[in-house]
Each structure stands twice: as structure tokens, then as C-alpha cells.
Design an enzyme around this catalytic site. Structure first.
Site, PDB file in Angstrom:
ATOM      1  CB  SER A  97      -0.909   0.020   1.240  1.00 46.64           C
ATOM      2  OG  SER A  97      -0.148   0.246   2.409  1.00 46.64           O
ATOM      3  N   GLY A 102       1.874   3.135  -2.173  1.00 45.80           N
ATOM      4  CA  GLY A 102       2.805   3.292  -3.272  1.00 45.80           C
ATOM      5  C   GLY A 102       4.067   2.467  -3.202  1.00 45.80           C
ATOM      6  CD  GLU A 115      -4.193   6.046  -2.102  1.00 44.80           C
ATOM      7  OE1 GLU A 115      -3.527   6.597  -3.004  1.00 44.80           O
ATOM      8  OE2 GLU A 115      -3.761   5.083  -1.436  1.00 44.80           O
ATOM      9  CD  GLU A 120      -3.731   1.019  -4.566  1.00 46.65           C
ATOM     10  OE1 GLU A 120      -4.111   0.114  -3.792  1.00 46.65           O
ATOM     11  OE2 GLU A 120      -2.856   0.845  -5.433  1.00 46.65           O
ATOM     12  CG  ASP A 143       0.773   7.504   3.254  1.00 44.87           C
ATOM     13  OD1 ASP A 143      -0.321   7.791   2.738  1.00 44.87           O
ATOM     14  OD2 ASP A 143       1.676   6.882   2.650  1.00 44.87           O
ATOM     15  CB  THR A 144      -2.306  11.446   2.114  1.00 45.11           C
ATOM     16  OG1 THR A 144      -3.546  10.751   2.242  1.00 45.11           O
ATOM     17  CG2 THR A 144      -1.464  10.781   1.041  1.00 45.11           C
ATOM     18  NE  ARG A 183       5.916   8.252   5.543  1.00 42.68           N
ATOM     19  CZ  ARG A 183       5.003   7.586   4.845  1.00 42.68           C
ATOM     20  NH1 ARG A 183       4.761   7.922   3.598  1.00 42.68           N
ATOM     21  NH2 ARG A 183       4.353   6.575   5.369  1.00 42.68           N
TER      22      ARG A 183
END
Length: 390
Positions: free
Chosen positions: A150, A152, A257, A269, A276-277, A356
Site C-alpha cells: 500500500s 505506493g 484513494e 486504492e 499516510d496522506t 520517511r
């Protein structure tokens, strides 16, 4: 009301969720495949296991007897969740939701074939040869993604046949133990949104204002809220999000998404957990951030409303390519000198290339342009450097 929660996956999203449920009096056991993961630093106890090993999962469930199991990542032996549900343990959002959404084949078949949602054309491949055949049928450009992943991870856009081998190898390096990939037609979209969808227990489904995001190398770099979009397309996205989350069942927040094209919304998705966004909501864009919303939904507590308080943006801080064993940070003062900005350092014990490591938050008034705030957040994030601690 206090519950014992087994959190499977203890990264930065799990850490914020752990803080939210601890504030509501819960006991939390944080689990990951490495020690001292971010959520472990704010938990009551911790376990380090291979979550793709079903026997190890069974052992910690038997050891802790949790009331609730909350998955935070996709690389889990999710088929075990059905057994835990039969034992009377609440699985978030549900065993079906966790199992389906951890595998792109299951969720895509549900979305496109069973529910009739609008998606990109797609095929599957389990070898480099079948990948070449699938890409030829789908056409170029196309998007290649691992099935178990997931956000990306392991995802590539391929413009022609010369990029297939690199994309195949990159997809196989994604999370999980599946080597199968999905090949999707490239959707010509204007922008992408995340629609945080809160499925409640015996209460209406709620939606957060849409979040726009920018991806690079298959991972999110900035997000901003609220997205400026056609109200008709937002209604389309909400209807699709409700349809698929109703089918999956349970209670909790879903990050759904969509591609927003010139003629409407296309389902992309779905993640059965905070997204995360959605870290942009840590800028207090809403009356409750996504982790507080997830906590309330999971614990079957009331959510009277979701209200937009102000515009905001987030920008991630990445580690350098060189591995750092003891991370330290410079430039934090530059962020905190801004009275409308903040930073969350995740506390990951070491780095790998482009990992990250933190997120910078920037906010303004409800009338401010979110894209302008996004640009300001990026400039602040670029002032942060991850270095080896002296």
C-alpha cells in the site's frame, strides 16, 4: 470502556493511533518486526515478531488475550484474523476488510467486478514473461504494483518495454511475501485525492474533507486539505467509498484513494486504517485528527461531527541514501520559528535510503489556499537534515 489493543505494525501511523487510544484509557501492545519501532515508544508493552508467520501471530494473541486487534501495515498473515474474530476478538475494521485490503487482487475484484466501481483496466502477472504479456495487452504507459502493498510501495509507472524489468524487480521488493503484481492502465487524471471514510458501529458513515497529495517514486511527499474539487465528483467519490466500506464491514477509518479526471472520480486504492496522506490532519485541520477518529470508531465511541477548522498541509522528511544507525536532526529550529508550523519526528531507530523519518505540518485560516500552504510546508521540510548523531 478500557480495552486491551494489539497493534500489528508500529510505525509513525501506529504511534499516533497509540497516543489517541492511550488518551482514552486503553492498554496497548505494540508489535513490529524490529525493536523500538515508533509506536513501541508510547505503548504499555511490545513484541518483535515476523507478522507473516501465522504461528508467531497465534502465540502473541494467546499470550495477551487482546480485546481488539488493529493492523497498521499490510505484511501480516491476515487470513488468521477470521479465526480471531470467531474467538470473540474484535478485528479492525473487520477480518474481511483487513484480509481483502491487504491484497490488491481481492480488493480490485471486489471493487470492479462485484460492486461495479469505476477503476483503471488491469491484469495480473506472476512472472516476468506474463508481465510482458499483460503490459502489451494493457498498453503503455502502465502502472505496475505488487499485490501485497500500500501507500505506493514497490510501484512504478512504465512508459515502454524497456522499463519492465526494472519495474518487475522493484515490485518484488515491496512489502509482503507475494511475488504477483498487478498491471494497470495509466489513468489520465487531473489530481488524486484521499477520502478519509469513517465507518462507525451502529451510526452513519462520515467523510473528512478530501485531501490532495503528491507522490514521487511511488510514495507520498506532500498532502493538503481541503482539496478544491467539483462537488459532483466529490459526491461520486463518497458514494463509491461508502459502497465498498459497507461491503467490507466493521468499524474504523478507511483511506480511500481516487483519481479525479475531467469526467469524474475513478477508484484507485483502499487502506483499512489511517492513511499516510492523512497526517495533514495533525495540523488540526479538523476538530478530530484521523487517529482520534480511528480510535473513536474502533472503540465504538460517538463522533458527533467532523468539522473543517482550517486549511493545512504536510510535507515529509526523508533520510539520505546512506544508512544512518543513530539518527539526529538539524533544522528543527527553522520549522519551529514559524508560529503556524510544527514537526513530528517519528523516532525510527535507524534509517535506510529515502526512509520517511518525520513530517512537517503547516496551517492557515480556513480561507487560505491549501496549495500555497503545501509549498510553504515543503520549503520548511527541506530545511531538515537527517544526520548521524555525534
Amino acid at each position: 470502556m478500557t480495552k486491551k489493543i494489539l497493534l500489528l505494525g508500529s510505525g509513525e501511523l501506529g504511534k499516533e493511533f497509540a497516543i489517541a487510544v492511550k488518551r482514552l484509557g486503553c492498554t496497548l501492545i505494540a508489535v513490529d518486526n524490529y525493536n523500538n519501532a515508533p509506536a513501541m515508544q508510547v505503548s504499555d508493552s511490545r513484541e518483535t515478531i515476523n507478522m507473516l508467520d501465522g504461528h508467531q501471530l497465534d502465540e502473541i494473541v494467546e499470550k495477551h488475550h487482546p480485546d481488539i486487534i488493529v493492523p497498521e501495515i499490510e505484511a501480516i498473515r491476515t487470513e488468521r484474523f477470521y479465526d480471531y474474530e470467531k474467538q470473540g476478538i474484535q478485528v479492525v475494521p473487520s477480518a474481511k476488510a483487513a484480509n481483502f485490503t491487504m491484497n490488491r487482487r481481492a480488493i480490485r475484484e471486489l471493487a470492479a467486478k462485484e460492486l461495479g466501481l469505476r477503476t483503471a483496466p488491469y491484469l495480473y502477472a506472476d512472472s516476468f514473461e506474463t508481465l510482458k504479456d499483460a503490459a502489451a495487452k494493457i498498453g503503455f504507459p502502465c502502472v505496475i504494483k505488487p499485490l501485497m502493498s500500500s501507500s505506493g510501495k514497490g510501484q512504478s509507472v512504465v512508459k515502454d518495454t524497456t522499463g519492465l524489468e526494472k519495474a518487475w524487480n522493484f515490485a518484488k521488493s515491496g512489502r509482503g511475501d507475494s511475488t504477483e503484481v498487478i498491471v494497470e492502465g495509466f489513468v489520465k487524471f487531473d489530481y488524486e485525492i484521499t477520502l478519509l471514510t469513517v465507518k462507525q458501529h451502529n451510526a452513519p458513515t462520515l467523510f473528512c474533507p478530501p485531501i490532495t497529495h503528491r507522490q514521487q517514486d511511488g510514495d507520498y511527499r506532500e498532502s493538503w486539505q481541503p482539496a478544491k474539487m467539483n462537488p459532483e465528483f466529490l459526491i461520486q467519490a463518497q458514494e463509491m467509498a461508502k459502497k465498498i466500506t459497507d461491503s467490507l464491514g466493521g468499524a474504523g477509518i478507511f483511506g480511500v484513494e481516487f483519481f479525479i479526471c475531467s469526467d469524474g472520480a475513478v477508484f484507485s486504492e483502499l487502506s483499512p486504517r489511517p492513511h499516510d496522506t492523512g497526517m495533514v490532519t495533525l495540523a488540526n485541520t479538523l476538530n478530530l485528527n484521523e487517529f482520534e477518529l480511528h480510535a473513536r470508531a474502533v472503540l465504538h465511541l460517538p463522533i458527533p461531527e467532523i468539522k473543517l477548522l482550517r486549511a493545512g498541509a504536510s510535507a515529509v522528511v526523508l533520510a539520505p541514501e546512506k544508512e544512518i544507525l543513530t539518527p539526529d536532526y538539524t533544522g528543527v529550529e527553522d520549522v519551529l520559528n514559524d508560529s503556524t508550523a510544527d514537526i513530528r519526528i517519528f523516532g525510527k531507530p535507524q534509517t535506510h535510503s529515502k526512509r520517511r523519518m518525520a513530517v512537517v505540518l503547516k496551517w492557515g485560516t480556513i480561507e487560505d489556499d491549501p496549495e500555497t500552504l503545501k509549498n510553504q510546508a515543503r520549503k520548511l521540510a527541506d530545511k531538515i537534515s537527517v544526520i548521524e548523531k555525534k
